[in-house]
Every structure is written in C-alpha cells, then in structure tokens.
Design an enzyme around this catalytic site. Structure first.
Site, mmCIF file in Angstrom:
data_model
loop_
_atom_site.group_PDB
_atom_site.id
_atom_site.type_symbol
_atom_site.label_atom_id
_atom_site.label_comp_id
_atom_site.label_asym_id
_atom_site.label_seq_id
_atom_site.Cartn_x
_atom_site.Cartn_y
_atom_site.Cartn_z
ATOM 1 N N SER A 99 -2.110 -11.277 -12.166
ATOM 2 C CA SER A 99 -2.528 -9.983 -11.631
ATOM 3 C C SER A 99 -2.803 -10.164 -10.155
ATOM 4 C CB SER A 99 -3.794 -9.465 -12.319
ATOM 5 O OG SER A 99 -3.508 -9.041 -13.626
ATOM 6 N N GLU A 145 -2.330 1.157 4.730
ATOM 7 C CA GLU A 145 -1.863 2.437 4.215
ATOM 8 C C GLU A 145 -2.163 2.631 2.730
ATOM 9 O OE1 GLU A 145 0.471 0.751 7.571
ATOM 10 O OE2 GLU A 145 0.009 0.009 5.578
ATOM 11 N N SER A 146 -2.873 1.738 2.058
ATOM 12 C CA SER A 146 -3.346 1.823 0.674
ATOM 13 C C SER A 146 -3.203 0.488 -0.039
ATOM 14 C CB SER A 146 -2.698 2.955 -0.116
ATOM 15 O OG SER A 146 -3.511 3.211 -1.250
ATOM 16 N N HIS A 165 0.636 -6.452 -12.446
ATOM 17 C CA HIS A 165 0.096 -7.131 -13.627
ATOM 18 C C HIS A 165 1.309 -7.564 -14.441
ATOM 19 C CE1 HIS A 165 -3.802 -5.530 -12.509
ATOM 20 N NE2 HIS A 165 -3.195 -4.358 -12.361
ATOM 21 N N CYS A 204 0.297 5.542 2.128
ATOM 22 C CA CYS A 204 -0.044 6.745 2.872
ATOM 23 C C CYS A 204 0.632 6.687 4.228
ATOM 24 C CB CYS A 204 -1.560 6.843 3.060
ATOM 25 S SG CYS A 204 -2.464 6.943 1.509
#
EC number: 4.1.1.50
Length: 130
Positions: free
Chosen positions: A55, A62-63, A68, A83
């Site tokens: 994971s 930008e985010s 996983h 974003c």
C-alpha cells in the site's frame, strides 16, 4: 462542467504478481506516474505487508495518488486524484497500466468539487483568495 479536480478510481486486473509485491518498484512507478502526469511530488510513503501486498501514497501539490495491491489475485486498486488544469491523471493511469502489466482495467472518472454544485462562477480563477 468545470470542477476543482478529477478523480480516477481504477481497478487493475491480471497484473504481474512479482511487480505487485515489490514495494521499491511500486514506489518508483507511482512517482514516475506522478511525474508523467505533470504533478509536483510533496512526499510519499509505502509499506509492504507480510506475507504479501503493498500500500502506498504519493502526496502531490495537486492532491494524491494511492495504490493497494493484492499480488495473490494479480489485482491493484488505484486512486489518482488531481486538481488544477496542468495535471493529467490519465497520463498517470496509462503509465501504471503499463508498469503493472495489467491485462484488464476498469476505471471511472469523477469530477470533484463541481463549480455548479459549490456555487463557483464558471469564469472564476481556479484558486480564489481566502
């Protein structure tokens, strides 16, 4: 419709099981995907589970990009949330599809923070003063 961001929710099937269980390779490919999308990497953290699975998250200005893996099933769940106008999550998606050697994929794109739902005028700059 304009939105603050785009969020790809992807299912990768029939991936290379050795790749899915290699934490160093997964981190390298996730960072490369962020780079290819045009994102700016802030930090990342990845963990390998015992007996198998990885994971991880790449935090971008930008985010984020997350993964996983379930090597025992040849499966990976991937979220690519970006974003701004200068980042293309589809470039990250294509890079990861190739890197994980996925034979089948299913992906849904969500518009996050739609201007019409939030009440932002269409001609508003992407970043507004607080």
């Amino acid at each position: 419709m304009k939105s603050l961001g785009r969020h790809l929710v992807a299912e990768f099937y029939e991936c290379d099981r050795e790749v899915l269980d290699n934490v160093q390779l997964i981190e390298q490919e996730m960072k490369q995907a962020a780079y290819e999308s045009g994102a700016t990497i802030v930090t990342s953290t990845f963990h390998r589970f015992l007996p198998y699975g990885v994971s991880g998250v790449v935090v971008i200005s930008e985010s984020h990009l997350t993964i996983h893996t379930w090597p025992e099933y040849g499966y990976a769940a991937i979220d690519l949330f970006t974003c701004g106008e200068d980042v293309d999550p589809w470039k990250a998606f294509e890079h990861l599809k190739k890197a994980l050697k996925a034979k089948r994929v299913h992906v849904v794109e969500h518009e996050r923070g739609r201007y019409d739902e939030i009440g932002i005028p269409e001609d508003s700059p992407h970043k507004a003063a607080v």
